[in-house]
Design a protein around this motif. Structure first.
Motif, mmCIF file in Angstrom:
data_model
loop_
_atom_site.group_PDB
_atom_site.id
_atom_site.type_symbol
_atom_site.label_atom_id
_atom_site.label_comp_id
_atom_site.label_asym_id
_atom_site.label_seq_id
_atom_site.Cartn_x
_atom_site.Cartn_y
_atom_site.Cartn_z
ATOM 1 N N GLY A 106 0.832 -1.204 0.000
ATOM 2 C CA GLY A 106 0.000 0.000 0.000
ATOM 3 C C GLY A 106 0.864 1.250 0.000
ATOM 4 O O GLY A 106 2.072 1.186 0.274
ATOM 5 N N SER A 107 0.248 2.382 -0.311
ATOM 6 C CA SER A 107 0.980 3.653 -0.233
ATOM 7 C C SER A 107 1.357 3.966 1.197
ATOM 8 O O SER A 107 2.285 4.712 1.455
ATOM 9 C CB SER A 107 0.110 4.805 -0.737
ATOM 10 N N GLN A 108 0.584 3.408 2.126
ATOM 11 C CA GLN A 108 0.865 3.706 3.525
ATOM 12 C C GLN A 108 2.278 3.271 3.905
ATOM 13 O O GLN A 108 2.982 3.982 4.604
ATOM 14 C CB GLN A 108 -0.167 3.035 4.432
ATOM 15 N N TYR A 132 -3.728 14.676 4.582
ATOM 16 C CA TYR A 132 -4.106 13.258 4.621
ATOM 17 C C TYR A 132 -3.591 12.639 5.925
ATOM 18 O O TYR A 132 -2.397 12.699 6.217
ATOM 19 C CB TYR A 132 -3.530 12.527 3.405
ATOM 20 N N TYR A 180 5.014 17.664 0.771
ATOM 21 C CA TYR A 180 4.119 16.533 0.502
ATOM 22 C C TYR A 180 2.776 17.059 0.003
ATOM 23 O O TYR A 180 2.158 17.899 0.664
ATOM 24 C CB TYR A 180 3.917 15.693 1.776
ATOM 25 N N VAL A 182 -1.048 15.898 -2.225
ATOM 26 C CA VAL A 182 -1.923 14.965 -2.947
ATOM 27 C C VAL A 182 -2.408 15.751 -4.159
ATOM 28 O O VAL A 182 -3.055 16.790 -4.010
ATOM 29 C CB VAL A 182 -3.108 14.520 -2.070
ATOM 30 N N ASP A 215 1.597 12.349 -3.957
ATOM 31 C CA ASP A 215 0.783 11.177 -3.623
ATOM 32 C C ASP A 215 -0.464 11.263 -4.509
ATOM 33 O O ASP A 215 -1.205 12.242 -4.439
ATOM 34 C CB ASP A 215 0.419 11.280 -2.124
ATOM 35 N N TYR A 218 -5.907 9.031 -6.399
ATOM 36 C CA TYR A 218 -7.234 9.265 -6.972
ATOM 37 C C TYR A 218 -7.228 9.786 -8.398
ATOM 38 O O TYR A 218 -8.296 10.041 -8.960
ATOM 39 C CB TYR A 218 -8.004 10.292 -6.104
ATOM 40 N N THR A 249 -1.056 3.813 -6.006
ATOM 41 C CA THR A 249 -1.638 2.662 -5.317
ATOM 42 C C THR A 249 -2.815 2.127 -6.117
ATOM 43 O O THR A 249 -3.463 2.884 -6.835
ATOM 44 C CB THR A 249 -2.120 3.060 -3.903
ATOM 45 N N SER A 251 -5.276 0.820 -4.489
ATOM 46 C CA SER A 251 -6.336 0.749 -3.479
ATOM 47 C C SER A 251 -7.637 1.380 -3.942
ATOM 48 O O SER A 251 -8.714 0.895 -3.626
ATOM 49 C CB SER A 251 -5.897 1.430 -2.190
ATOM 50 N N LYS A 252 -7.572 2.493 -4.662
ATOM 51 C CA LYS A 252 -8.793 3.209 -4.994
ATOM 52 C C LYS A 252 -9.292 2.889 -6.399
ATOM 53 O O LYS A 252 -10.409 3.213 -6.744
ATOM 54 C CB LYS A 252 -8.583 4.727 -4.837
ATOM 55 N N ARG A 259 -3.501 -4.331 -1.043
ATOM 56 C CA ARG A 259 -2.385 -3.597 -0.430
ATOM 57 C C ARG A 259 -1.252 -3.410 -1.448
ATOM 58 O O ARG A 259 -0.103 -3.754 -1.194
ATOM 59 C CB ARG A 259 -1.842 -4.305 0.834
HETATM 60 C C1 LIG Z 1 -6.312 6.101 0.314
HETATM 61 C C2 LIG Z 1 -5.092 6.920 0.236
HETATM 62 C C3 LIG Z 1 -3.845 6.319 0.057
HETATM 63 C C4 LIG Z 1 -3.751 4.826 -0.160
HETATM 64 O O1 LIG Z 1 -3.303 4.101 0.871
HETATM 65 P P1 LIG Z 1 -3.007 2.546 0.644
HETATM 66 O O2 LIG Z 1 -2.080 2.261 1.746
HETATM 67 O O3 LIG Z 1 -2.378 2.408 -0.692
HETATM 68 O O4 LIG Z 1 -4.307 1.818 0.724
HETATM 69 C C5 LIG Z 1 -2.724 7.120 -0.032
HETATM 70 N N1 LIG Z 1 -2.819 8.457 0.030
HETATM 71 C C6 LIG Z 1 -4.006 9.070 0.175
HETATM 72 C C7 LIG Z 1 -4.073 10.562 0.173
HETATM 73 C C8 LIG Z 1 -5.173 8.318 0.298
HETATM 74 O O5 LIG Z 1 -6.355 8.938 0.444
#
Ligand SMILES: *Cc1c(COP(=O)(O)O)cnc(C)c1O
Length: 417
Positions: A106-108, A132, A180, A182, A215, A218, A249, A251-252, A259
């Motif tokens: 994941g990006s996390q 974020y 940083y 988004v 980051d 989306y 990522t 994820s979205k 992940r």
């Molecule tokens: C949802 C989100 C992520 C993604 O996190 P994952 O760990 O890849 O699920 C990253 N940055 C932002 C701003 C988000 O909203």
């Protein structure tokens, strides 16, 4: 008590690690009849489960020597290759080599590793306010000094960044680590950095020699309007790409349960992140990496998404129409009109504290995330809140906004306005 012994030995970092309000709030989602605008998660109905199930079976049976074995820390070469194709096709990003990418859980994990690789206790970094939450928690435990740039409709206030950098001594500039941002349909505001501000960021990055962490989870969730190139792409055109790290990522756009995240950028920094990752988890699950790679080989997530995007856009329309009907009479209330993503950001009159309002809202079975959750010190945006329109149905959105207006009314009556 025995527990005290072990607890007293926790590190400074452990002491700075605190529960996050979103986690706590999501616990409330089991109340029957609750309408939640809280979750920042995609609609599970959009997950391509039949396709993933078929591929999963196949790769466990036929590719078990890879999928059930340890993998390299850098990531599955097949996934990296698929991801490079994806970047070419959707982001017009070309010319990357294999050693400029690392796959992360994941990006996390990327945010956590970036925190570890860049930030010391005397470091300075710039973030957007509101920020974020995941980034804030990954950076905050390193205890750097934050420069907060207030969010504006077209992106962060860059004047404040320039003024701060201009005033810094050579030593402070050295300790300034990154900005940083988004770039698209920001979490929590839903706002997008304009092309002008993306260029402005690169002007500043060039002038003061500072890195930019972009980051972009989306970017492909756009409902309408023209796509704006990533900061990374613009940096490539200006020969500044070595100063930008791009986080992405699936994820979205595919599924957060996979992940599957990645970082691209300067190969030496990528190498460092790989070493950090080795200590953290050896490798991202080879099974899930191969599942994602084979999925990308056969399907274009963007095509699959088209339907969901229509659904999200319709839900956004319903939410904004409901605000027009039910929130407009609370004088001074504003909200953002996102062209993609999952969120809108509402700011109520200044005297309303949305943490307190949440109690009134819960009684009426509607929840949101209070704005103060999105600041590093928990202090700003106390009158604001993040609302996600992606999970509730259109009827629930209408009803949820009515309940919210009712909660605001009750709050104002009891607290005086
Ligand atoms: C949802 C989100 C992520 C993604 O996190 P994952 O760990 O890849 O699920 C990253 N940055 C932002 C701003 C988000 O909203």
């Amino acid at each position: 008590m025995n527990g005290d012994v072990i607890e007293s030995k926790l590190s400074k970092i452990a002491k700075r690690t605190t529960a996050n309000i979103i986690r706590e709030l999501l616990k409330a989602t089991s109340i029957p009849g609750l309408i939640s605008f809280g979750g920042g998660v995609p609609d599970p109905e959009t997950f391509p489960r039949a396709e993933l199930a078929e591929i999963a079976r196949e790769i466990v049976l036929e590719e078990y020597q890879i999928t059930l074995q340890y993998g390299t820390t850098e990531g599955d070469p097949l996934l990296k290759q698929q991801y490079l194709e994806y970047l070419k096709r959707h982001e017009n990003i070309h010319g990357l080599s294999d050693d400029q990418i690392v796959i992360t859980s994941g990006s996390q994990q990327a945010l956590d590793l970036i925190g570890r690789m860049f930030l010391d206790e005397d470091s300075i970094c710039a973030i957007v306010d509101p920020v974020y939450l995941g980034a804030a928690s990954a950076f905050r435990i390193r205890a750097p000094k934050f420069i907060n740039l207030p969010m504006e409709p077209d992106g962060p206030n860059l004047q404040i960044l320039e003024n701060s950098l201009e005033k810094m001594s050579a030593d402070e500039l050295e300790r300034f680590k990154f900005l940083y941002v988004v770039s698209n349909f920001d979490n929590p505001t839903g706002l997008t950095l304009s092309l002008e501000k993306r260029h402005h960021i690169l002007d500043i990055a060039e002038k003061y020699k500072i890195p930019v962490i972009e980051d972009d989870p989306y970017g492909l969730l756009r409902f309408e309007g023209e796509k704006i190139p990533t900061i990374y792409h613009l940096a490539q055109q200006r020969g500044l790409q070595e100063q930008v790290l791009l986080l992405n990522t699936f994820s979205k756009v595919l599924s957060p349960g996979l992940r599957m995240g990645m970082v691209i950028g300067n190969r030496h920094v990528v190498r460092k992140i790989v070493m950090g990752k080795q200590a953290a988890d050896l490798c991202t699950s080879p099974l899930l990496q191969r599942l994602t790679a084979r999925y990308l080989e056969r399907h274009d997530p963007l095509k699959v998404l088209q339907n969901s995007l229509k659904v999200y856009a319709a839900k956004r329309d319903v939410m904004l129409e409901s605000f027009e009907k039910h929130l407009i009479h609370f004088e001074g209330t504003t909200w953002t009109n996102p062209c993609g993503g999952l969120f809108t950001w509402v700011c109520l009159p200044k005297h309303i504290d949305t943490v307190e309002l949440l109690e009134y809202a819960k009684e009426r079975k509607v929840i949101f995330i209070p704005g103060s959750a999105f600041s590093v010190d928990g202090k700003s945006n106390g009158n604001c809140m993040r609302l996600s329109f992606c999970l509730p149905s259109e009827a629930e959105i209408q009803e949820g906004v009515v309940r919210l207006a009712d909660a605001i009314d009750a709050y104002q009556k009891e607290n005086g306005d």
